[in-house]
Motif scaffolding. Structure first.
Motif, mmCIF file in Angstrom:
data_model
loop_
_atom_site.group_PDB
_atom_site.id
_atom_site.type_symbol
_atom_site.label_atom_id
_atom_site.label_comp_id
_atom_site.label_asym_id
_atom_site.label_seq_id
_atom_site.Cartn_x
_atom_site.Cartn_y
_atom_site.Cartn_z
ATOM 1 N N SER A 213 -1.856 -11.030 -10.235
ATOM 2 C CA SER A 213 -0.634 -10.065 -10.483
ATOM 3 C C SER A 213 0.708 -10.684 -10.049
ATOM 4 O O SER A 213 1.726 -10.483 -10.681
ATOM 5 C CB SER A 213 -0.944 -8.650 -10.063
ATOM 6 O OG SER A 213 -2.096 -8.059 -10.484
ATOM 7 N N GLN A 214 0.539 -10.984 -8.769
ATOM 8 C CA GLN A 214 1.970 -11.468 -8.126
ATOM 9 C C GLN A 214 2.151 -12.720 -8.856
ATOM 10 O O GLN A 214 3.701 -12.890 -8.770
ATOM 11 C CB GLN A 214 1.658 -11.547 -6.410
ATOM 12 C CG GLN A 214 1.540 -10.004 -6.210
ATOM 13 C CD GLN A 214 1.470 -10.248 -4.565
ATOM 14 O OE1 GLN A 214 1.815 -11.123 -3.770
ATOM 15 N NE2 GLN A 214 1.172 -8.780 -4.023
ATOM 16 N N VAL A 215 1.480 -13.616 -9.002
ATOM 17 C CA VAL A 215 1.844 -14.717 -9.975
ATOM 18 C C VAL A 215 2.329 -14.576 -11.103
ATOM 19 O O VAL A 215 3.553 -15.037 -11.508
ATOM 20 C CB VAL A 215 0.601 -15.718 -9.784
ATOM 21 C CG1 VAL A 215 0.994 -16.945 -10.758
ATOM 22 C CG2 VAL A 215 0.138 -16.272 -8.672
ATOM 23 N N PRO A 344 6.827 -3.412 -8.533
ATOM 24 C CA PRO A 344 6.790 -4.852 -8.118
ATOM 25 C C PRO A 344 6.729 -5.205 -6.538
ATOM 26 O O PRO A 344 6.189 -6.020 -6.232
ATOM 27 C CB PRO A 344 8.163 -5.465 -8.519
ATOM 28 C CG PRO A 344 8.911 -4.183 -8.978
ATOM 29 C CD PRO A 344 7.828 -3.098 -9.318
ATOM 30 N N ASN A 345 6.950 -4.051 -5.742
ATOM 31 C CA ASN A 345 6.774 -4.052 -4.161
ATOM 32 C C ASN A 345 5.882 -3.240 -3.897
ATOM 33 O O ASN A 345 5.723 -2.952 -2.749
ATOM 34 C CB ASN A 345 8.122 -3.599 -3.728
ATOM 35 C CG ASN A 345 9.451 -4.506 -4.152
ATOM 36 O OD1 ASN A 345 9.212 -5.929 -4.129
ATOM 37 N ND2 ASN A 345 10.450 -4.005 -4.408
ATOM 38 N N GLY A 346 4.694 -2.879 -4.694
ATOM 39 C CA GLY A 346 3.590 -2.062 -4.451
ATOM 40 C C GLY A 346 4.288 -0.670 -3.999
ATOM 41 O O GLY A 346 5.194 -0.209 -4.753
ATOM 42 N N PHE A 347 3.632 -0.079 -3.130
ATOM 43 C CA PHE A 347 4.251 1.296 -2.400
ATOM 44 C C PHE A 347 5.336 1.395 -1.841
ATOM 45 O O PHE A 347 5.845 2.456 -1.455
ATOM 46 C CB PHE A 347 3.150 1.995 -1.866
ATOM 47 C CG PHE A 347 2.039 2.493 -2.593
ATOM 48 C CD1 PHE A 347 1.832 3.462 -3.707
ATOM 49 C CD2 PHE A 347 0.877 1.787 -2.330
ATOM 50 C CE1 PHE A 347 0.945 3.611 -4.395
ATOM 51 C CE2 PHE A 347 -0.391 2.404 -3.135
ATOM 52 C CZ PHE A 347 -0.269 3.164 -4.041
ATOM 53 N N ARG A 348 6.168 0.052 -1.495
ATOM 54 C CA ARG A 348 7.476 -0.033 -0.784
ATOM 55 C C ARG A 348 8.344 0.204 -1.692
ATOM 56 O O ARG A 348 8.607 0.002 -2.887
ATOM 57 C CB ARG A 348 7.511 -1.269 -0.131
ATOM 58 C CG ARG A 348 6.583 -1.645 0.894
ATOM 59 C CD ARG A 348 6.440 -2.934 1.330
ATOM 60 N NE ARG A 348 5.168 -3.610 2.114
ATOM 61 C CZ ARG A 348 3.779 -3.576 1.174
ATOM 62 N NH1 ARG A 348 3.945 -3.409 0.017
ATOM 63 N NH2 ARG A 348 2.933 -3.828 1.992
#
Length: 353
Positions: A213-215, A344-348
């Motif tokens: 996913s991050q790629v 894109p930054n998860g839960f942050r």
């Protein structure tokens, strides 16, 4: 009367999705988590804040460690739990090879502390989050629950799950009132279809799907594939990937069986998987289809502790729990991508990776 359930590790990936399904099924949920694998930017972990929004129901949350016997005593004393669902664990295979003592202390000693608190407060029903890693290097496939466990476990993480299962077997033999379901699951992936909760690894992902996913979204330049010389369809490792929502449903099915009119007695190990394996390259192809992105990858050396092929025989789950996996690898990739695009930054709230 509404059944009250304690969920340890309920702010994590599998835990938060299971909490959501528990709430949707009318259970009252109390979560205990030490937040070592979770993001919290307020009084409650972000995953649980979102679960509350999605379900329009509230979750009682306690930040505590299982080693804190006073905290456990306080929580059990102030509730009347029907069952405990126990997820809390360190869970990275590679890291466990480097930090075995941390894994034994957290996973094994933490579970022992929990079981002592349960016994003291006369709570004897447990759904335990186990793992297919207890089977070690498969002697035959598909893996059913009669396959030997603990023999050739390839990493300390898997051994902690095996030791905990042995502890539970011994406990159930010694004290007949215990009712335990140990769910041996394979590779949980995907996210809630809303894209509001999903897998949010801290730092570099240890698992394939969040890395892919991050790629795909450009956070990482390329995927490393550990080995292409395994005896598999295309040389890459084959795993039984299971959608996180199917997995969450499996926990609720186990809980409902324990609370039902014909509850399982003693210790019961049950696989949760699809019964089908996908290679790393097949997952990459499915993710490219789901995301409409071309993924860059590089083949590197095999990783310590990995086996070539692992997939479940899930028949017992259907027989004992009435549960079967419903979603396929494309569903898993679509939901994982939907989560990644929205978060894109998860839960942050910003990128602190």
């Amino acid at each position: 009367m509404v059944a009250e359930v304690l969920v340890t590790g309920g702010a994590g990936f599998v835990g938060s999705h299971t909490v959501l399904v528990l709430l949707q099924n009318g259970f009252k949920v109390v979560v205990l988590d030490n937040l070592v694998n979770a993001v919290s930017e307020g009084p409650k972990p972000e995953a649980l804040v979102r679960v509350e929004k999605l379900t329009k129901k509230s979750v009682e949350f306690h930040e505590a460690d299982l080693s804190d016997s006073k905290a456990l005593d306080d929580i059990f004393s102030s509730h009347n739990f029907e069952c405990v669902i126990h997820f809390a664990a360190l869970k990275a295979v590679g890291e466990s090879c480097q930090l075995p003592l941390a894994y034994y202390r957290n996973n094994v000693a933490g579970t022992l502390s929990l079981l002592e608190a349960m016994k003291k407060h006369k709570v004897h029903r447990l759904v335990f989050s186990s793992s297919a890693t207890v089977y070690g290097d498969p002697q035959y496939l598909p893996l059913d629950e009669t396959h030997p466990t603990g023999q050739g476990c390839t990493n300390p993480y898997g051994r902690t799950k095996f030791f905990i299962e042995e502890m539970l077997v011994d406990l159930c033999k010694a004290e007949q009132q215990w009712q335990v379901v140990s769910l041996r699951y394979f590779n949980p992936v995907g996210a809630h279809p809303s894209g509001q909760i999903g897998e949010d690894p801290l730092g570099i992902p240890n698992n394939l799907m969040p890395y892919v996913s991050q790629v795909a979204i450009g956070k990482r330049s390329e995927l490393q594939i550990f080995g292409d010389d395994y005896d598999t369809v295309d040389g890459t490792g084959v795993r039984d990937y299971i959608h996180i929502m199917d997995l969450a449903d499996g926990h609720v099915s186990a809980l409902e069986r324990l609370l039902g009119s014909d509850p399982l007695q003693g210790f019961n190990a049950i696989n949760l998987g699809t019964g089908k394996g996908n290679s790393v390259l097949e997952v990459v192809a499915a993710f490219e289809k789901a995301s409409n992105k071309k993924l860059k990858y590089k083949i590197v050396a095999r990783r310590a502790g990995d086996v070539a092929t692992s997939f479940a025989d899930p028949k017992l789950a259907k027989e004992l729990l009435g549960w079967t996996a419903k979603k396929d690898i494309l569903d898993m990739c679509k939901d994982a991508w939907n989560w990644q695009v929205q978060n894109p930054n998860g839960f942050r709230s910003s990128d602190k990776n």
